[in-house]
Design an enzyme around this catalytic site. Structure first.
Site, PDB file in Angstrom:
ATOM      1  N   SER A 112       0.814  -1.218   0.000  1.00 30.11           N
ATOM      2  CA  SER A 112       0.000   0.000   0.000  1.00 30.11           C
ATOM      3  C   SER A 112       0.852   1.274   0.000  1.00 30.11           C
ATOM      4  CB  SER A 112      -0.906   0.034   1.222  1.00 30.11           C
ATOM      5  OG  SER A 112      -1.729  -1.087   1.229  1.00 30.11           O
ATOM      6  N   HIS A 150      -7.503  -1.099  -5.802  1.00 25.46           N
ATOM      7  CA  HIS A 150      -6.251  -1.863  -5.852  1.00 25.46           C
ATOM      8  C   HIS A 150      -5.994  -2.287  -7.295  1.00 25.46           C
ATOM      9  CE1 HIS A 150      -3.277  -4.472  -4.062  1.00 25.46           C
ATOM     10  NE2 HIS A 150      -3.632  -4.028  -2.884  1.00 25.46           N
ATOM     11  N   HIS A 172      -4.620 -10.009   0.931  1.00 22.86           N
ATOM     12  CA  HIS A 172      -4.644  -9.903   2.392  1.00 22.86           C
ATOM     13  C   HIS A 172      -5.642 -10.891   2.986  1.00 22.86           C
ATOM     14  CE1 HIS A 172      -3.443  -5.874   0.912  1.00 22.86           C
ATOM     15  NE2 HIS A 172      -2.632  -5.880   1.953  1.00 22.86           N
ATOM     16  N   TYR A 217      -7.686 -10.177   5.295  1.00 28.14           N
ATOM     17  CA  TYR A 217      -8.980  -9.512   5.517  1.00 28.14           C
ATOM     18  C   TYR A 217      -9.845  -9.472   4.257  1.00 28.14           C
ATOM     19  CZ  TYR A 217      -6.589  -5.326   3.630  1.00 28.14           C
ATOM     20  OH  TYR A 217      -5.882  -4.451   2.844  1.00 28.14           O
ATOM     21  N   GLU A 218      -9.264  -9.770   3.106  1.00 32.50           N
ATOM     22  CA  GLU A 218     -10.067  -9.836   1.885  1.00 32.50           C
ATOM     23  C   GLU A 218     -10.884 -11.124   1.839  1.00 32.50           C
ATOM     24  OE1 GLU A 218      -7.991  -8.513  -1.850  1.00 32.50           O
ATOM     25  OE2 GLU A 218      -6.298  -8.372  -0.475  1.00 32.50           O
ATOM     26  N   ALA A 232       3.012  -0.940   4.122  1.00 33.09           N
ATOM     27  CA  ALA A 232       2.671   0.274   4.855  1.00 33.09           C
ATOM     28  C   ALA A 232       2.338  -0.186   6.259  1.00 33.09           C
ATOM     29  CB  ALA A 232       1.455   0.932   4.213  1.00 33.09           C
ATOM     30  N   MET A 253      -0.828  -5.544   8.169  1.00 34.09           N
ATOM     31  CA  MET A 253      -1.753  -6.652   7.897  1.00 34.09           C
ATOM     32  C   MET A 253      -1.237  -7.522   6.746  1.00 34.09           C
ATOM     33  SD  MET A 253      -5.225  -4.351   7.928  1.00 34.09           S
ATOM     34  CE  MET A 253      -5.363  -2.933   9.023  1.00 34.09           C
ATOM     35  N   SER A 254       0.078  -7.603   6.608  1.00 36.00           N
ATOM     36  CA  SER A 254       0.618  -8.367   5.467  1.00 36.00           C
ATOM     37  C   SER A 254       2.007  -8.911   5.814  1.00 36.00           C
ATOM     38  CB  SER A 254       0.703  -7.459   4.232  1.00 36.00           C
ATOM     39  OG  SER A 254       1.689  -6.474   4.422  1.00 36.00           O
ATOM     40  N   ASN A 268       1.503   5.986   9.564  1.00 36.89           N
ATOM     41  CA  ASN A 268       0.745   6.604  10.662  1.00 36.89           C
ATOM     42  C   ASN A 268       1.406   6.188  11.971  1.00 36.89           C
ATOM     43  OD1 ASN A 268      -0.511   3.946   9.710  1.00 36.89           O
ATOM     44  ND2 ASN A 268      -1.288   4.098  11.787  1.00 36.89           N
ATOM     45  N   HIS A 296      -7.161   4.651   6.012  1.00 38.14           N
ATOM     46  CA  HIS A 296      -6.467   4.124   4.831  1.00 38.14           C
ATOM     47  C   HIS A 296      -6.029   5.251   3.874  1.00 38.14           C
ATOM     48  CE1 HIS A 296      -5.149   1.102   2.116  1.00 38.14           C
ATOM     49  NE2 HIS A 296      -5.983   1.463   1.162  1.00 38.14           N
TER      50      HIS A 296
HETATM   51  O1  LIG Z   1       0.621  -4.195   4.095  1.00 36.56           O
HETATM   52  P1  LIG Z   1       0.161  -3.360   2.969  1.00 36.56           P
HETATM   53  O2  LIG Z   1      -0.518  -4.141   1.918  1.00 36.56           O
HETATM   54  O3  LIG Z   1       1.271  -2.510   2.412  1.00 36.56           O
HETATM   55  O4  LIG Z   1      -0.972  -2.336   3.515  1.00 36.56           O
HETATM   56  C1  LIG Z   1      -1.257  -1.929   4.830  1.00 36.56           C
HETATM   57  O5  LIG Z   1      -2.098  -0.829   4.703  1.00 36.56           O
HETATM   58  C2  LIG Z   1      -3.474  -1.272   4.628  1.00 36.56           C
HETATM   59  C3  LIG Z   1      -4.265  -0.489   5.652  1.00 36.56           C
HETATM   60  O6  LIG Z   1      -4.268   0.863   5.349  1.00 36.56           O
HETATM   61  C4  LIG Z   1      -3.456  -2.746   4.982  1.00 36.56           C
HETATM   62  O7  LIG Z   1      -3.580  -3.515   3.811  1.00 36.56           O
HETATM   63  C5  LIG Z   1      -2.104  -2.925   5.598  1.00 36.56           C
HETATM   64  O8  LIG Z   1      -1.613  -4.246   5.511  1.00 36.56           O
HETATM   65  N1  LIG Z   2      -2.708  -3.131  11.396  1.00 33.76           N
HETATM   66  C1  LIG Z   2      -2.303  -1.963  10.891  1.00 33.76           C
HETATM   67  N2  LIG Z   2      -2.013  -1.895   9.599  1.00 33.76           N
HETATM   68  C2  LIG Z   2      -1.605  -0.711   9.116  1.00 33.76           C
HETATM   69  N3  LIG Z   2      -1.251  -0.368   7.884  1.00 33.76           N
HETATM   70  C3  LIG Z   2      -0.912   0.934   7.889  1.00 33.76           C
HETATM   71  N4  LIG Z   2      -1.040   1.428   9.122  1.00 33.76           N
HETATM   72  C4  LIG Z   2      -1.473   0.419   9.902  1.00 33.76           C
HETATM   73  C5  LIG Z   2      -1.785   0.313  11.297  1.00 33.76           C
HETATM   74  O1  LIG Z   2      -1.694   1.263  12.072  1.00 33.76           O
HETATM   75  N5  LIG Z   2      -2.186  -0.910  11.734  1.00 33.76           N
END
Ligand SMILES: O=P(O)(O)O[C@H]1O[C@H](CO)[C@@H](O)[C@H]1O
Ligand SMILES: Nc1nc2[nH]cnc2c(=O)[nH]1
Length: 333
Positions: A72, A109, A131, A133-134, A161, A264-265, A288, A302
């Protein structure tokens, strides 16, 4: 699995090099089915992944040596400006034209596998990832890693990210991942679950050397050359299933556990990569700051994740490009 009826092959000349984009001429009617059904019987076999790799190999006249997952923070959501867009002699495969590939379901995406040359080095980029969560199980989220391995890569660069938990981190900083905490694994969820195919790797792979120490050292040198040393850190990433961001209590707990970034990845991709003996380099873009007190009223979202990615677009591209050059030099020694 869905049948690919007709693939349209468009060739465009950009800056003197031919770029090819493959797309389907109709909606894949089995998309929904392919996305939703995940029984253990659907697990990819070595043979089915070999089919995917052969399909790609037939249309790409070179062998990629490095795989790059653009998350991301690195353009997964942009039509232009992603590292994958900067490759020379690009050949792009939207995920829906690739046999057995999952589909990107995150709104906006892009979802493409892009082959091309980065500073003269043949690479394959995932523009967008899958992911948990998808709704995909971890083995499905991580399947492209095995496909890239079958295509011949030896190294995997993973970007994500992430929220910065370490109080020394600022938005826009980069953390080189030296280790991870596989929280989902603690709960019994792992991409390697189920019968093991030794052709990919061993039943019980070690993870204490998951992230190449050598490449972390090289990346720090690259950061100095690019005058980025002030925004570079090293630390521990942890992955939660998402899609919600964390509560204050959860973040306090993760901080006590030793996590520096939260996302989350990545973790399931890296486990799959190490299982099949790929050398891994990963980094988090801090998009963040994690909120660890109850007084802060602002919410992570996001949109800010994507905005910070855009802000760091050019510097991250340069950073990854230089790391690719270092890896290629090491391989040619
Ligand atoms: O890990 P990537 O895909 O870069 O993205 C991160 O950012 C997204 C949340 O904003 C979630 O998908 C989290 O995993
Ligand atoms: N779980 C999680 N994923 C993110 N992806 C980008 N920022 C965050 C965060 O603060 N928490």
């Amino acid at each position: 699995m869905s049948k690919i009826s007709k693939i349209i092959d468009t060739a465009v000349k950009v800056n003197g090099s031919i770029d090819k984009k493959l797309r389907l001429d109709k909606t894949d009617e089995q998309f929904y089915e392919n996305h939703v059904v995940h029984t253990d019987n659907d697990k990819y076999t070595y043979e089915s992944l070999t089919e995917t790799a052969s399909f790609l190999r037939k249309q790409v006249p070179f062998k990629p040596v490095i795989g790059i997952i653009c998350g991301s923070g690195m353009g997964a959501y942009w039509n232009q400006g992603c590292l994958a867009d900067a490759l020379d002699g690009k050949i792009q495969f939207p995920y829906e034209v690739i046999p057995h590939f999952p589909r990107s379901t995150v709104k906006g995406h892009v979802g493409e596998l892009v082959f091309g040359y980065l500073t003269g080095v043949p690479v394959v980029c995932m523009k967008g990832r899958f992911h948990y969560y998808e709704g995909y199980p971890l083995w499905k989220c991580a399947m492209p890693v095995r496909v890239m391995k079958l295509l011949g890569i030896t190294h995997l660069i993973v970007s994500n990210a992430a929220g910065g938990l370490n109080p020394n981190f600022k938005v826009g900083d980069i953390m080189l991942v030296k280790d991870h905490i596989n929280l989902m694994g603690f709960a019994g969820n792992n991409p390697l679950q189920g019968p093991n195919d030794d052709r990919f790797g061993p039943r019980f792979p070690p993870m204490n050397t998951a992230y190449s120490k050598e490449l972390i050292i090289e990346a720090k040198k690259v950061a100095e050359e690019l005058n980025m040393q002030d925004i570079i850190h090293e630390g521990v990433y942890t992955c939660l299933g998402g899609p919600n961001f964390e509560t204050v209590a959860e973040l306090k707990m993760l901080s006590m556990l030793g996590a520096d970034t939260v996302g989350m990845s990545t973790v399931h991709e890296v486990i799959t990569a190490r299982h099949c003996d790929l050398t891994v380099f990963a980094f988090s873009l801090i998009t963040n700051l994690c909120i660890t007190n109850y007084k802060t009223a602002s919410n992570p979202n996001h949109e800010e994740v994507i905005d910070v990615g855009k802000m760091r677009e050019s510097v991250l591209q340069l950073f990854v490009q230089n790391i690719v050059t270092v890896i290629a030099k090491q391989a040619n020694k």
